[in-house]
Design an enzyme around this catalytic site. Structure first.
Site, mmCIF file in Angstrom:
data_model
loop_
_atom_site.group_PDB
_atom_site.id
_atom_site.type_symbol
_atom_site.label_atom_id
_atom_site.label_comp_id
_atom_site.label_asym_id
_atom_site.label_seq_id
_atom_site.Cartn_x
_atom_site.Cartn_y
_atom_site.Cartn_z
ATOM 1 N N ASP A 31 -15.967 52.340 43.312
ATOM 2 C CA ASP A 31 -16.720 51.198 43.101
ATOM 3 C C ASP A 31 -17.607 51.279 42.060
ATOM 4 O OD1 ASP A 31 -16.949 48.834 45.605
ATOM 5 O OD2 ASP A 31 -18.207 48.715 43.825
ATOM 6 N N ASP A 74 -16.143 51.908 37.093
ATOM 7 C CA ASP A 74 -15.104 50.813 36.867
ATOM 8 C C ASP A 74 -13.710 51.152 36.623
ATOM 9 O OD1 ASP A 74 -13.739 48.607 35.745
ATOM 10 O OD2 ASP A 74 -15.353 48.450 34.330
ATOM 11 N N ASN A 118 -10.523 41.743 34.234
ATOM 12 C CA ASN A 118 -11.010 42.765 35.192
ATOM 13 C C ASN A 118 -9.913 42.889 36.281
ATOM 14 O OD1 ASN A 118 -13.231 44.522 36.643
ATOM 15 N ND2 ASN A 118 -12.521 42.861 38.276
ATOM 16 N N THR A 144 -3.504 36.827 47.509
ATOM 17 C CA THR A 144 -4.103 35.716 48.560
ATOM 18 C C THR A 144 -3.143 34.647 48.783
ATOM 19 O OG1 THR A 144 -5.999 34.069 48.150
ATOM 20 C CG2 THR A 144 -5.127 35.157 46.075
ATOM 21 N N SER A 179 -7.425 28.135 41.041
ATOM 22 C CA SER A 179 -8.543 28.503 40.327
ATOM 23 C C SER A 179 -7.917 29.760 39.440
ATOM 24 C CB SER A 179 -9.639 28.929 41.192
ATOM 25 O OG SER A 179 -9.293 30.317 41.732
ATOM 26 N N TYR A 181 -9.492 32.450 39.114
ATOM 27 C CA TYR A 181 -9.399 33.633 40.093
ATOM 28 C C TYR A 181 -8.020 33.780 40.650
ATOM 29 C CZ TYR A 181 -9.007 35.611 44.704
ATOM 30 O OH TYR A 181 -8.736 36.316 45.700
ATOM 31 N N HIS A 182 -7.596 32.795 41.291
ATOM 32 C CA HIS A 182 -6.230 32.543 42.090
ATOM 33 C C HIS A 182 -5.101 32.924 41.233
ATOM 34 C CE1 HIS A 182 -8.564 30.675 45.587
ATOM 35 N NE2 HIS A 182 -7.732 31.366 46.052
ATOM 36 N N LYS A 185 -4.808 36.640 40.450
ATOM 37 C CA LYS A 185 -4.092 37.380 41.565
ATOM 38 C C LYS A 185 -2.569 37.176 41.427
ATOM 39 C CE LYS A 185 -6.396 38.868 44.684
ATOM 40 N NZ LYS A 185 -6.961 40.312 44.919
ATOM 41 N N GLN A 208 -3.426 37.349 51.735
ATOM 42 C CA GLN A 208 -4.357 37.099 52.679
ATOM 43 C C GLN A 208 -5.092 35.746 52.791
ATOM 44 O OE1 GLN A 208 -6.667 40.346 54.931
ATOM 45 N NE2 GLN A 208 -8.170 39.873 53.077
ATOM 46 N N ALA A 238 -15.631 29.701 53.624
ATOM 47 C CA ALA A 238 -15.836 28.827 54.573
ATOM 48 C C ALA A 238 -16.637 29.212 55.712
ATOM 49 C CB ALA A 238 -14.859 27.937 54.855
ATOM 50 N N ARG A 241 -20.253 30.958 55.755
ATOM 51 C CA ARG A 241 -21.243 30.042 55.198
ATOM 52 C C ARG A 241 -21.616 29.088 56.154
ATOM 53 N NH1 ARG A 241 -22.167 28.206 50.209
ATOM 54 N NH2 ARG A 241 -21.373 25.925 50.417
ATOM 55 N N THR A 253 -21.156 22.220 55.703
ATOM 56 C CA THR A 253 -20.745 21.273 54.528
ATOM 57 C C THR A 253 -19.127 21.350 54.219
ATOM 58 O OG1 THR A 253 -21.102 22.981 53.098
ATOM 59 C CG2 THR A 253 -22.912 21.649 53.477
HETATM 60 N N1 USQ Z 1 -15.076 24.982 51.826
HETATM 61 C C1 USQ Z 1 -15.692 23.925 52.320
HETATM 62 N N2 USQ Z 1 -17.171 24.097 52.536
HETATM 63 C C2 USQ Z 1 -17.584 25.155 52.116
HETATM 64 C C3 USQ Z 1 -16.873 26.213 51.561
HETATM 65 C C4 USQ Z 1 -15.512 25.908 51.400
HETATM 66 O O1 USQ Z 1 -15.281 22.772 52.637
HETATM 67 O O2 USQ Z 1 -19.082 25.235 52.068
HETATM 68 C C5 USQ Z 1 -13.570 24.765 51.564
HETATM 69 C C6 USQ Z 1 -12.972 24.780 49.911
HETATM 70 O O3 USQ Z 1 -13.094 23.637 49.517
HETATM 71 C C7 USQ Z 1 -11.676 25.314 50.190
HETATM 72 C C8 USQ Z 1 -11.601 26.084 51.733
HETATM 73 O O4 USQ Z 1 -12.752 25.563 52.499
HETATM 74 O O5 USQ Z 1 -10.664 24.307 50.549
HETATM 75 C C9 USQ Z 1 -11.759 27.517 51.500
HETATM 76 O O6 USQ Z 1 -12.692 27.961 50.816
HETATM 77 P P1 USQ Z 1 -13.432 29.179 50.654
HETATM 78 O O7 USQ Z 1 -14.557 29.477 49.645
HETATM 79 O O8 USQ Z 1 -13.628 29.853 51.970
HETATM 80 O O9 USQ Z 1 -12.129 30.200 50.136
HETATM 81 P P2 USQ Z 1 -11.348 30.578 48.833
HETATM 82 O O10 USQ Z 1 -12.197 29.794 47.586
HETATM 83 O O11 USQ Z 1 -10.106 29.472 48.820
HETATM 84 O O12 USQ Z 1 -11.460 31.920 48.731
HETATM 85 C C10 USQ Z 1 -11.359 32.678 49.886
HETATM 86 C C11 USQ Z 1 -11.626 34.294 49.169
HETATM 87 C C12 USQ Z 1 -10.673 34.598 48.301
HETATM 88 C C13 USQ Z 1 -9.293 34.568 49.080
HETATM 89 C C14 USQ Z 1 -9.050 33.201 49.606
HETATM 90 C C15 USQ Z 1 -7.984 33.003 50.276
HETATM 91 O O13 USQ Z 1 -12.856 34.178 48.618
HETATM 92 O O14 USQ Z 1 -10.933 36.121 47.850
HETATM 93 O O15 USQ Z 1 -8.317 34.872 48.060
HETATM 94 O O16 USQ Z 1 -10.277 33.069 50.350
HETATM 95 S S1 USQ Z 1 -7.223 31.383 50.327
HETATM 96 O O17 USQ Z 1 -8.096 30.413 50.561
HETATM 97 O O18 USQ Z 1 -6.149 31.571 51.234
HETATM 98 O O19 USQ Z 1 -6.542 31.510 48.935
#
Ligand code: USQ
Length: 394
Positions: A31, A74, A118, A144, A179, A181-182, A185, A208, A238, A241, A253
């Site tokens: 790491d 790294d 990265n 993901t 995104s 990021y996505h 992946k 995942q 989500a 948070r 939110t």
């Molecule tokens: N969301 C809300 N309110 C919030 C936070 C998020 O409504 O306060 C919504 C987002 O708009 C989204 C969903 O919840 O529609 C999921 O958001 P997230 O921030 O929990 O997750 P995401 O950005 O998709 O990314 C996370 C991880 C990532 C993993 C992914 C799996 O950070 O590493 O790849 O989850 S997945 O979502 O199935 O693509």
């Protein structure tokens, strides 16, 4: 088994090191401390207190009576990767060493290019190290569910049978990431799929869902073993948070209409599934895909559950939708398959509310730490490139 975990200092990486060590595996990790710095850059900190890596390694040794070999660096640095693979000779690599944040990758050009460079580059380095130094080892790569996007049809596990102009084939299911990021992946998945064909490597690509929770049983009552738990707009997911918002009395939110549906799973299920993949390796040249989540949930449904469990614990919290900083469907069809891991013996934690209760109780102890960085909760990074705090929709 000798298991190498890139990203061992992260949310999943540290938990997995404990989980595997408790099951008799020999674990090593690397790491560069990126995650700690990224979260600091977001003006935040882990809600749970975590020790510096040097101290973590001492506590690991004390707990498991065995060392966690560690390389500080790294994995985009080939010399380091070569050194690790020649010295440790892993039998399995569980690659958790990527930048995992969609919002972070959307900040600006620098962040987009950093995340893609990265993630794509360190995965390629691992592929070449496996080819050259550990050709029989298996790779478990964290993909993901977000690679698939939200198509208006069912989502299979990686591949589907398709008939087109009278001919049939089994093809990779289309990727429609949402995104940068996505997309990184997706690029990693494609590179691994190709490497399996080309070099005969064996790999499991784990699609995942969104992980939540503060703990796994292996952490026991020892605070020093806790993993990090982020709540800022970029690295907090989500449910994590929502739970942090609840303990400081902030509104929960959901973004936009709040009917985005995703697959979710508790941290302990993620550990169980990754370990099942490690314990049941694919054949040489095989590239297989597991969709990994406990169940799909609507984001508002989850916020309501967190609200209910918080209420049971005596907290009175509101759910208030905010402007959606992202470009995504807010009401859509979402039916992904998730049979492969169940076939290997995955036993999902069905009681999501019980899991939320454990998390909320943990977080209540660290309320002050969340309070100290509460400005990091409300998003300001928008997918259209503007940096402007979102507004509550009421
Ligand atoms: N969301 C809300 N309110 C919030 C936070 C998020 O409504 O306060 C919504 C987002 O708009 C989204 C969903 O919840 O529609 C999921 O958001 P997230 O921030 O929990 O997750 P995401 O950005 O998709 O990314 C996370 C991880 C990532 C993993 C992914 C799996 O950070 O590493 O790849 O989850 S997945 O979502 O199935 O693509």
């Amino acid at each position: 088994m000798r298991v190498f975990i890139p990203g061992v200092d992260g949310y999943l990486g540290w938990s997995l090191a404990l989980y595997l060590a408790a099951r008799g595996h020999e674990v090593a990790g690397a790491d560069a401390g990126f995650r700690r710095r990224w979260v600091e850059e977001m003006g935040s900190d882990s809600a749970t207190p975590i020790l510096p890596i040097e101290e973590r390694l001492l506590v690991f040794k004390e707990t498991f009576d065995g060392e966690l070999r560690f390389w500080d660096g790294d994995l985009c640095d080939w010399d380091l990767v070569e050194e690790i693979f020649t010295e440790f000779r892993p039998e399995a690599v569980v690659h958790l060493g990527e930048c995992p944040s969609a919002p972070y990758s959307m900040i600006d050009r620098e962040h987009t290019t950093f995340v893609q460079r990265n993630n794509v580059m360190n995965t390629l380095n691992i592929i070449f190290a496996m080819r050259d130094f550990a050709p029989d080892a298996q790779l478990v790569k964290l993909g993901t569910m977000g690679e698939y996007g939200t198509p208006n049809i069912d989502i299979p596990e990686g591949f589907f049978e398709v008939e087109y102009r009278g001919r049939k084939d089994r093809l990779p299911f289309p990727r429609q990431a949402g995104s940068w990021y996505h997309w990184s992946k997706v690029h990693g998945s494609n590179n691994i799929m190709f490497a399996c064909k080309l070099y005969g490597l064996r790999a499991t690509d784990v699609m995942q869902g969104v992980v939540f929770g503060t703990r796994i049983d292996e952490m026991g009552d020892d605070e020093r073993l806790l993993t990090r738990l982020d709540f800022d707009e970029a690295f907090g997911t989500a449910i994590n948070r929502f739970s942090c918002q609840a303990v400081i009395g902030d509104p929960l939110t959901p973004f936009g209409k709040g009917h985005q549906r995703r697959g979710f799973l508790p941290l302990r299920d993620s550990m169980q599934c990754l370990t099942l993949a490690v314990d049941n390796p694919p054949e040489a040249s095989e590239y297989r895909v597991f969709n990994q989540f406990e169940e799909t949930y609507d984001v508002t449904e989850l916020a309501r559950k967190v609200q209910k469990v918080s209420g049971d614990l005596g907290m009175d919290v509101e759910v208030i939708n905010v402007e959606n900083p992202r470009l995504e469907l807010e009401e859509h069809y979402y039916t992904p398959d998730h049979q492969n891991l169940l076939d290997l013996g995955y036993q999902p934690t069905h009681d999501v509310e019980a899991e939320m209760k454990v998390m909320l109780e943990d977080l209540l102890r660290y309320k002050d730490r969340i309070e100290a960085h509460k400005d990091a909760l409300l998003p300001q990074m928008r997918w259209d490139g503007r940096h402007e705090k979102v507004h509550y929709l009421k």
